[in-house]
Design a protein around this motif. Sequence first.
Motif, PDB file in Angstrom:
ATOM      1  N   ASP A 162      49.041  37.438  42.554  1.00  0.00           N
ATOM      2  CA  ASP A 162      48.467  36.537  42.681  1.00  0.00           C
ATOM      3  C   ASP A 162      47.039  37.419  42.508  1.00  0.00           C
ATOM      4  O   ASP A 162      46.058  36.737  41.791  1.00  0.00           O
ATOM      5  N   ILE A 163      46.718  37.838  42.772  1.00  0.00           N
ATOM      6  CA  ILE A 163      45.385  38.653  42.623  1.00  0.00           C
ATOM      7  C   ILE A 163      45.859  38.805  40.849  1.00  0.00           C
ATOM      8  O   ILE A 163      43.874  38.951  40.563  1.00  0.00           O
ATOM      9  N   ALA A 164      46.669  39.835  40.411  1.00  0.00           N
ATOM     10  CA  ALA A 164      46.110  39.956  38.654  1.00  0.00           C
ATOM     11  C   ALA A 164      45.603  38.669  37.795  1.00  0.00           C
ATOM     12  O   ALA A 164      45.176  38.966  37.453  1.00  0.00           O
ATOM     13  N   ASP A 165      46.484  37.235  38.762  1.00  0.00           N
ATOM     14  CA  ASP A 165      46.311  36.062  37.807  1.00  0.00           C
ATOM     15  C   ASP A 165      44.549  35.312  38.168  1.00  0.00           C
ATOM     16  O   ASP A 165      43.958  35.553  37.330  1.00  0.00           O
ATOM     17  N   ARG A 166      43.820  36.269  39.320  1.00  0.00           N
ATOM     18  CA  ARG A 166      42.932  35.724  39.821  1.00  0.00           C
ATOM     19  C   ARG A 166      41.708  36.949  39.290  1.00  0.00           C
ATOM     20  O   ARG A 166      40.783  36.013  38.313  1.00  0.00           O
ATOM     21  N   ILE A 167      42.086  38.330  38.931  1.00  0.00           N
ATOM     22  CA  ILE A 167      41.141  38.318  37.736  1.00  0.00           C
ATOM     23  C   ILE A 167      41.508  37.905  36.310  1.00  0.00           C
ATOM     24  O   ILE A 167      39.964  38.333  35.858  1.00  0.00           O
ATOM     25  N   ARG A 168      42.430  38.060  35.616  1.00  0.00           N
ATOM     26  CA  ARG A 168      42.547  36.875  34.720  1.00  0.00           C
ATOM     27  C   ARG A 168      41.587  35.953  34.484  1.00  0.00           C
ATOM     28  O   ARG A 168      40.753  35.640  33.007  1.00  0.00           O
ATOM     29  N   ALA A 169      41.504  35.098  35.688  1.00  0.00           N
ATOM     30  CA  ALA A 169      41.016  34.052  35.727  1.00  0.00           C
ATOM     31  C   ALA A 169      39.188  33.848  35.261  1.00  0.00           C
ATOM     32  O   ALA A 169      38.995  33.301  34.868  1.00  0.00           O
ATOM     33  N   ALA A 170      39.034  35.067  36.565  1.00  0.00           N
ATOM     34  CA  ALA A 170      37.510  35.587  36.043  1.00  0.00           C
ATOM     35  C   ALA A 170      37.337  35.938  34.919  1.00  0.00           C
ATOM     36  O   ALA A 170      36.164  35.978  34.419  1.00  0.00           O
ATOM     37  N   ALA A 171      38.192  36.544  33.909  1.00  0.00           N
ATOM     38  CA  ALA A 171      37.845  37.139  32.849  1.00  0.00           C
ATOM     39  C   ALA A 171      37.409  36.349  32.052  1.00  0.00           C
ATOM     40  O   ALA A 171      37.097  36.377  30.964  1.00  0.00           O
ATOM     41  N   ALA A 172      38.600  35.452  31.776  1.00  0.00           N
ATOM     42  CA  ALA A 172      38.388  34.020  31.018  1.00  0.00           C
ATOM     43  C   ALA A 172      37.296  33.115  31.567  1.00  0.00           C
ATOM     44  O   ALA A 172      36.644  32.183  30.298  1.00  0.00           O
ATOM     45  N   LEU A 173      36.993  33.177  32.497  1.00  0.00           N
ATOM     46  CA  LEU A 173      35.839  32.443  33.096  1.00  0.00           C
ATOM     47  C   LEU A 173      34.266  32.766  31.720  1.00  0.00           C
ATOM     48  O   LEU A 173      33.665  32.097  31.712  1.00  0.00           O
ATOM     49  N   SER A 174      34.532  34.019  32.118  1.00  0.00           N
ATOM     50  CA  SER A 174      33.043  35.261  31.891  1.00  0.00           C
ATOM     51  C   SER A 174      33.630  35.530  29.429  1.00  0.00           C
ATOM     52  O   SER A 174      32.841  35.182  29.124  1.00  0.00           O
TER      53      SER A 174
END
Length: 816
Positions: A162-174
């Motif tokens: 779950d944390i890994a997905d959120r990290i990728r989601a934040a990277a996608a926003l960037s």
Amino acid sequence: MKINRRLVLLVTAPLTVAVAFSVLALAPATNQALQADRLTSMVEAADGASELANRLQRERAAATALISEQGDAEAFRLRTNATDKSIAGFRSRTKGLSSVPGSAQGALDRIERFVEEMPGLRAQVRSGSSTVSALAFGYRIVIADLNSYRDGIAQADGVDADIADRIRAAAALSEAAEHTAQQQVTVMRAQAAGGFTTASQRTFDAGRMGYTESTGVMFDLGPGEWRTWLERTLSGAKALEARRLEDEIGRTATGKDLTVAPEDWQKAANDRQELLRSVEKRVDAAVLAQVSDARTTLIWTAGAEVALVVLTLVGVVVVAIRLGRVMIRRLRDLRNAAHEVAHSGLPAVMNELSQPGALRGATPEEVARRTGDPVRTTGEDEIGEVGEAFNAVHHEAVRLAAQQAHVHEQLAETLVGVARRGARLTAVMVSELDTVQRDEADPVRMKTLFALDHLAIRMERNTNNLLVLGGYGNARVRSADVGCSTVIVAAAQQIERFDRVSLGAIESGIGVTARAVHDVAHILAELLDNATRYSPPDKQVGVAVWRLWDRAVVQIVDEGVGITAERRAVHNAALLEPQAGIGDVRSMGLHVVARLAARHGIVVELRDSSGPGTIAEVTLPAKVLALDMEEAQAPPGALGNDVGYETPRPITPPGPGGHRQQPAGANARPGRDSAPIGTGVGLVGAGAPVGGGDRETPPGHAGPRDGGPGGGTPERGHGTTPAPHPVHDEPVSRVAGVSSSGLPVRQRRAPQQWPAAGKREGAEQRPGTGAPRPSPRRRDSRQVSDVLAAYAQGINRSTNHRGRSAPDDNTERTEK
């Protein structure tokens, strides 16, 4: 190895195993906590990367504006300063990172190289030598690496899905923000060039499509609230204005001028970037909060597990130490009690019970209960059972010792009873012998009477030995002190081979107190008997006395074969510490000497002689000495050899019938009843008559009881027995008179006079002695010769082994 060390090893082994398994059990939780901490540090660095990417995007826009002449150098300088601050913050956050995934670590390396090359790129911007395309490409690469780092940390070890997905989601926003920033630069290039080219048109369209894809990824991987945050943020007027201008620019054909003014586009694009940046911050803060919470949870979990394990181990150690200390203390108490009982308590009880009369009428059970239990604290465990068993053993040992003491008391009473009966029988026999010897003139019968008299003396010493072993002593106490030489002579009279005792140097003025006379004489008699028995029959046993400070030393020296040092040490130890029990009959003399010496503090020690033989040294303490006494000293030499006699008692003239009358009190028998020591015998040369007041000793001779050194023990109180001498021819002037038995009485020779044996005051007279006796007739030389021959034969018969059925003395053999 002591018990405490054994217990430490016993506890250490399982504790070591427990610690090892605890470490293995705590390793996963600890590792997860460490990974969560490293992930938190990387997420914090990702937040810095997002900040740096935004600063680089703004700097790129300012650089593009400066090159395309749509902006000024001051704005570019401000943007570069802000970028430098972000670079410093990003470096500080990535400096302590460890275990960074491979892709993220590669991105960091590329970012570091770009940062080192950035001053050159900025110089080209300021000089205007760089093209917009090259400038845009350089900034796009480093921003892509920053976003790649953000996406790469999701691949770190131990990261929750779950944390890994959120990290990728934040990277996608960037990445979505980067697409909008590239659109801004593309529009600014088109405005400077007079419209879109085919390539710039495709780049503009790709930016719009990339934004849409990146936000879609964020919506798919991130939580729903993140989409809400983004939609609400971009639903405002600024965002709508930027979209409107974007749509208007997007409808412009290739090669035609853009209708949107550069100032309006830069303002709308910057406003949209600020809105996207606000959403990025919220998303990064959410990711960081979630990672921090996970890290905190894992750290607390690992800490709780570690604390639980540590507390458990500490509790086990504390419990083990307390239980071990209790066990060790109880074992030490048991050990101390055992040592105390073994080395002091039980020996003290045994020593007390070995003393005569220690029971005082109590039974063995009462004595055992009276001693108590050595182990005070017991319990229901094995140690307590051992303590109770030890108490039972101690109780039984004391009871058996008390029972043995009771048996010893009964045996001692039996010995004392037998000794007293023997003493009474000996006294009766001596009385009968006195009666028979009074008027006997037949040499043959006199020989037998002399032998019996000498045997009675030795029997009486053995009887006194039994009394000493039974805990009793001589009942009579003298009233006057006696000289030391007199005591030695009296001791010599009590042994079998008295003729072998030779007096050496005896210092004058040394006496023995009245209360110790009998015991000292008894001690010397036993030692002299031992010396004469175990030395050559043709050798003399010497006796010497001298004063040493406040003490006096008596040495008895023989010329036997001697004894070994080991056996002499054993005998000296026995003489120093008298045996409490009855003792072995074979070593009765040794025990008797030890007991008598202990009564008066006398020290008896056997020493090795420089030549053959042994020296028995008797040290008399000051309390048994009577110094500065006036007594006549005997000359050195064998006892009874050429010794003068005291002045005889007055002889009455012959009465009717040819018998000589005795003065009143003549039958008081100075030789027996008034002997200086009351030993049953007189002293050599004391002038005591052989048969009492009615028979005198011939010149140069003495009987075994009334003048010679073969006398009895100190307890008898009878006459002396001088040693036999050859008959000497004396001139008539040396004869003072005739005794009641008809024998001549020799005159006193002052230079060689022995200590006088005067009549003791209050001496008891025999019944019927007050009447005068008729004066005896004077015997001729033939009769005198027969009497002397009978005396010599009697002495030889008493000392001949064929005349004795069994040994009468039981002195310990120390010479062989």
